[in-house]
Design an enzyme around this catalytic site. Sequence first.
Site, short mmCIF file in Angstrom:
data_model
loop_
_atom_site.label_atom_id
_atom_site.label_comp_id
_atom_site.label_asym_id
_atom_site.label_seq_id
_atom_site.Cartn_x
_atom_site.Cartn_y
_atom_site.Cartn_z
N ASP A 165 58.46 2.06 53.19
CA ASP A 165 59.82 1.67 53.57
C ASP A 165 60.85 2.39 52.71
O ASP A 165 61.88 2.87 53.20
CB ASP A 165 59.99 0.16 53.43
CG ASP A 165 59.35 -0.59 54.59
OD1 ASP A 165 59.46 -1.83 54.63
OD2 ASP A 165 58.76 0.06 55.47
N HIS A 557 21.64 66.50 13.36
CA HIS A 557 21.46 65.10 12.95
C HIS A 557 20.01 64.85 12.52
O HIS A 557 19.32 63.98 13.06
CB HIS A 557 21.87 64.15 14.08
CG HIS A 557 23.35 64.07 14.29
ND1 HIS A 557 24.01 64.81 15.23
CD2 HIS A 557 24.30 63.36 13.63
CE1 HIS A 557 25.31 64.54 15.18
NE2 HIS A 557 25.52 63.68 14.22
#
Length: 848
Positions: A165, A557
């Site tokens: 309402d 390396h």
Amino acid sequence: MADQQAVETFLDNNPHIAKAYYEKKVKAEVISSVFTEKLEIKDTASFKDATQIVEAAFIYEIVKEMQGTAPYEKSLHKVLQRMATLLKADKCSYFTSRSRNGTPELSTLLFDVTPTSAFEKNLVNPDAEIVFPVDMGIVGKTASSKKNFNVPDVKQNSNFSDFVDKTTGYTTKNCLSAPVVSGKDAIGVVMVLNKQGANEFSKEDEDLFNKYMTFASVIILKAHTAYMHNVESRKAQVLLWSASKVFEELTDIERQFHKALYTVRIYLDCERYSVGLLDMTKDKEFFDEWPIKLGEQEPYKGPKTPDGREVNFYKIIDYLLEDKEEIKVIPGPPADHWALVSGLPSYVAENGFICNMMNAPADEYFTFQKDAVDETGWKIKNVLSLPIVNKKEEIVGVATFFNRKDGKPFEENDEQITEGLTQFLGWSTLNCDTYDKLNRMEWRKDIAQEILMYQTKATPEEVQTILNTKGKFDKMPEDCDQKEMYKLLRANIPECKDMDLLEFRFSDLPLKEFDLIKGGIRCFFELGVVEKFKVPAEVLTRWMYTVRKGYRDITYHNWRHGFNVGQTMFTLLMTGKLKKYYTDLEAFAMVAAAFCHDIDHRGTNNLYQTKSASPLARLHTSSVMERHHLEFSKNIMEDETLNIFQNLQKRQFETVQHLFDVCIIATDLALYFKKRTMFQKIVDSVEPMGEEKEAINFISNNPTRKEIIMAMMMTACDLSAITKPWEVQSKVAVMVASEFWEQGDLERTVLEQEPIPMMDRNKADELPKMQCGFIDFVCTFVYKEFGRFHKETSAMFDGLTNNRVEWKKLADVHEAKVKAIEDAQKKAEGGNEPPPEGDGKSKTCTVC
């Protein structure tokens, strides 16, 4: 016999008799006649025949619509209108029941239906729904209790709520309500409001309402059954298709998820969905923690998953299913990406909750983008987000679905479908994990076999060539006194001054590789760590010999490079006076790690390993070779006869292991740029300090600063060939370049790719120029900052500067030759042509 007029007068004066007759006779005949016989109306003024016509037409229309494809809301709307007419009610409404996030709720579907209102006006748009829980109001009570209610005065009813309402501005006085039940569940509620011309609905109104509720229930249940059939069908299809696609792809979780999610897209009934994949890393790399430990970066304060991981979406896959289908993959999505900016995916990842949100942009907790998220103009409305959880109950991702196609919010059935999908996806990660584990075991086996084929530890005979206990004592090492072996070993290895071990100018070129093994042993004796940490002489000898054998016989390396890096670390500590910041144990670990830093190098860099998809690259995702060197070094430690740290306490040994991590991983030049700014800040802080003690305390008392300096020392050692005297540097540079060219040849032949200039032997003439660039871009910073940090290391920067001059001379000579050749070619090609307009000479002024 009474005439017609008399009967009509009697019925007008006694309406209750007319009503009773109508209820008993007319309705049954009307309903039966609809399905059995054609109505023939002899007198249209007849009340009975007229009623038959109206009711028959209404029922026929409803049944016909139910058989058609029209939405059930239209049929239900007509029933509600009929109710409002016959019951003389102000309006009727239908509330549908659903569940979100495990909470049942009611929402308006047909609202404010009057005898004359239009369907389009009464059908509630999903964006304008009124939603409330089932424990609220008379309509909620009707749904939860599954009972009919006739409320003569709502204000006197404790269940009444004025929520609707207040929302609509309407005033409810009295009402009738009834649930629509499927099995044990209420799936909706019909409510009739405000009896016109009376203060309440009568018992007769209730009976009439219940009869029309039968029609309403049939319509709603038919639609509900069809909807649930669709739900179950989609659920089955999602699971079946995702299962088939998940098992097609075992190699990668991303591809696995993508295949499953794309295949089931048509069954998910949404406009768009996105999947955020979470980083599964629990622990940060040590070098990522340095800025935090130094206070230069704020620690992470954001959300974390239940198992403690930082919520970090490393990839988003975005599926757009509207109009033209499109899939977007966003790696490393920014925090403000539209799929993440709301914070919902992070919240789901943090808490593991399923989050179902309607009208998401209006939410106050999450900040969803209200405008179009991209160029398609698509906007977010409703969102359903779920975690993807694996068998270990870890959240591996978050799936977020946007905008159900019918515009309604996602509800419980959508949650079940998507949850089944995400659970299945989460559990299926076990397949990927198992497959990955099997692969890793296979790769480790391949690597181990490769190591074993190439590498064996030093034999007793090789150990005797250095230790010589048999020749001196006629005993094997295990039968000798340790102190006697220390003396013997010291006597059998050269002094530092004999090999220039304490000089930055040291060169291995005049020495044999066997001599370098002895030189490495001497470094440990000079550090004073052999006897302090009770390193057995035999183990030290065997370890050093094994490390040498661990290096492959490749161009650069190799063991000579490994020894040079170890010797430079030793020199930085001793001659460079950096040992004052470190304990003896730390210095011991640093020099040992330096000797091991490139063990088992293959002569190719990390990029080549990745491109060639080698077992190493598949095993290690970053710093490929460095992590292999580290593992190799730790494997040596696992052998008690090779473990020079065997007599350390557990905590000390863990420290050594960590320092090996720091030192060896730090040789990856990709990490160099991360650490050099931090190192420079330390140097800036130490430089103005007046007293040596202050600088020592500043560094020694902070483990993070020590690690940063240690890592930068490893870089300085690894690149130290660039600082050697020119006669050494020029030869070493050619060896480095030769190894690079060998990799370039492999890239051409094996990978069928063109190498970069540095790896291309066809551009060997550009070596001086490339050396200058390498010195300027990488090396200068390292040695210049170390010169600022410790003046005792300035010889390295001086050597670098001298070599830069020499390389520049060679580069200039090469450039001059190239220019001369180019000029000669231009002259040969265009010697008879007039000079170009821009040659600076005037065409009109002879003076110019």
